[in-house]
Motif scaffolding. Structure first.
Motif, PDB file in Angstrom:
ATOM      1  N   PRO A  43       0.803  -1.226   0.000  1.00 46.46           N
ATOM      2  CA  PRO A  43       0.000   0.000   0.000  1.00 46.46           C
ATOM      3  C   PRO A  43       0.833   1.271   0.000  1.00 46.46           C
ATOM      4  O   PRO A  43       0.308   2.362  -0.252  1.00 46.46           O
ATOM      5  CB  PRO A  43      -0.806  -0.117   1.301  1.00 46.46           C
ATOM      6  N   ASN A  44       2.135   1.152   0.269  1.00 45.49           N
ATOM      7  CA  ASN A  44       2.979   2.344   0.387  1.00 45.49           C
ATOM      8  C   ASN A  44       3.765   2.637  -0.885  1.00 45.49           C
ATOM      9  O   ASN A  44       4.981   2.762  -0.873  1.00 45.49           O
ATOM     10  CB  ASN A  44       3.939   2.189   1.572  1.00 45.49           C
ATOM     11  N   THR A  45       3.049   2.749  -1.995  1.00 45.11           N
ATOM     12  CA  THR A  45       3.686   3.083  -3.267  1.00 45.11           C
ATOM     13  C   THR A  45       3.812   4.602  -3.393  1.00 45.11           C
ATOM     14  O   THR A  45       3.098   5.361  -2.724  1.00 45.11           O
ATOM     15  CB  THR A  45       2.862   2.536  -4.439  1.00 45.11           C
ATOM     16  N   VAL A  46       4.692   5.048  -4.273  1.00 45.33           N
ATOM     17  CA  VAL A  46       4.910   6.491  -4.416  1.00 45.33           C
ATOM     18  C   VAL A  46       3.673   7.202  -4.961  1.00 45.33           C
ATOM     19  O   VAL A  46       3.511   8.407  -4.783  1.00 45.33           O
ATOM     20  CB  VAL A  46       6.138   6.796  -5.313  1.00 45.33           C
ATOM     21  N   ASP A  47       2.797   6.442  -5.637  1.00 38.02           N
ATOM     22  CA  ASP A  47       1.596   7.043  -6.220  1.00 38.02           C
ATOM     23  C   ASP A  47       0.334   6.686  -5.425  1.00 38.02           C
ATOM     24  O   ASP A  47      -0.772   6.728  -5.949  1.00 38.02           O
ATOM     25  CB  ASP A  47       1.422   6.598  -7.677  1.00 38.02           C
ATOM     26  N   LEU A  81      -3.970  15.920  -3.627  1.00 39.51           N
ATOM     27  CA  LEU A  81      -3.300  14.641  -3.855  1.00 39.51           C
ATOM     28  C   LEU A  81      -1.890  14.904  -4.366  1.00 39.51           C
ATOM     29  O   LEU A  81      -1.696  15.678  -5.314  1.00 39.51           O
ATOM     30  CB  LEU A  81      -4.090  13.812  -4.867  1.00 39.51           C
ATOM     31  N   ALA A  82      -0.913  14.252  -3.740  1.00 39.41           N
ATOM     32  CA  ALA A  82       0.487  14.508  -4.099  1.00 39.41           C
ATOM     33  C   ALA A  82       1.281  13.211  -4.092  1.00 39.41           C
ATOM     34  O   ALA A  82       0.898  12.214  -3.460  1.00 39.41           O
ATOM     35  CB  ALA A  82       1.106  15.492  -3.108  1.00 39.41           C
ATOM     36  N   TRP A  83       2.394  13.234  -4.808  1.00 38.27           N
ATOM     37  CA  TRP A  83       3.318  12.093  -4.797  1.00 38.27           C
ATOM     38  C   TRP A  83       3.880  11.893  -3.394  1.00 38.27           C
ATOM     39  O   TRP A  83       4.043  12.849  -2.628  1.00 38.27           O
ATOM     40  CB  TRP A  83       4.481  12.348  -5.756  1.00 38.27           C
ATOM     41  N   THR A 105      10.562  10.065 -11.891  1.00 36.05           N
ATOM     42  CA  THR A 105       9.163   9.628 -11.918  1.00 36.05           C
ATOM     43  C   THR A 105       8.216  10.801 -12.084  1.00 36.05           C
ATOM     44  O   THR A 105       7.275  10.747 -12.878  1.00 36.05           O
ATOM     45  CB  THR A 105       8.812   8.871 -10.618  1.00 36.05           C
ATOM     46  N   THR A 106       8.467  11.869 -11.348  1.00 34.07           N
ATOM     47  CA  THR A 106       7.515  12.983 -11.295  1.00 34.07           C
ATOM     48  C   THR A 106       7.776  14.070 -12.334  1.00 34.07           C
ATOM     49  O   THR A 106       7.022  15.042 -12.390  1.00 34.07           O
ATOM     50  CB  THR A 106       7.524  13.629  -9.902  1.00 34.07           C
TER      51      THR A 106
END
Length: 202
Positions: free
Chosen positions: A140-144, A158-160, A168-169
């Protein structure tokens, strides 16, 4: 214009597309046929400019008694098949984290166009055969994690995650802010596809 109903009918007639543009044209044509000859439908219509003074385009703009803006996403995993004599080779597109961000951005853009009175209603649609979009992730702790679409709803800022790399961003650094709360209800479509349709009320 009953967009959810027209979408269901369009997908019952044809469920596979070679590209997002292919899906866009098919859906726009179905809207044209279902509503009437008086409707004015434009594809890739410039509606606003972003902070860099670049045009932002609406995928489908349908004008009748009201103006409806529709943003589409078509994301695929690899599939090689045939429908009648028409071959399909769908790509393994990947980059699901970026696609999730872009879908949420579609919703925020529709909200902006509502605020600017450019549209009277908006729809963000994601059609995919990639189950990672609707499934609960093992980690559940993904960057997205803020942009995940398996949840019941999305809302707020909502943020990265802070651990997301600059690679990635890149080009998507900005947080996304939604004024309203939107339910995320996945709908079954033919050939193991599902779609997510979010309606933006003005």
């Amino acid at each position: 214009m009953n967009i959810p109903q027209i979408l269901d009918k369009a997908l019952s007639k044809r469920s596979l597309f070679h590209s997002e543009a292919n899906f866009q044209h098919h859906f726009a044509w179905e809207i044209h046929k279902e509503v009437n000859q008086k409707i004015d439908i434009r594809l890739e219509f410039p509606l606003s400019k972003d902070g860099s003074n670049r045009w932002e385009y609406c995928d489908i703009l349908a004008k009748a008694s009201s103006t409806v803006g529709i943003e589409l996403k078509y994301k695929t995993k690899k599939l090689i098949t045939k429908v009648g004599d028409e071959p399909f080779e769908l790509k393994q597109q990947g980059a699901q984290n970026l696609a999730r961000y872009d879908f949420i951005k579609d919703i925020s853009r529709l909200e902006l166009w509502c605020d600017q009175s450019k549209i009277s209603k908006g729809y963000a649609i994601l059609l995919t055969n990639d189950s990672s979009y609707w499934s609960t992730p093992k980690n559940p702790n993904t960057v997205d994690k803020a942009f995940r679409l398996h949840r019941e709803y999305v809302q707020g800022e909502l943020a990265w995650d802070s651990s997301a790399s600059k690679g990635t961003t890149k080009g998507r650094e900005a947080s996304l802010v939604l004024k309203n709360c939107y339910s995320l209800n996945w709908v079954e479509a033919p050939r193991d596809f599902k779609y997510l349709l979010v309606q933006v009320q003005c």
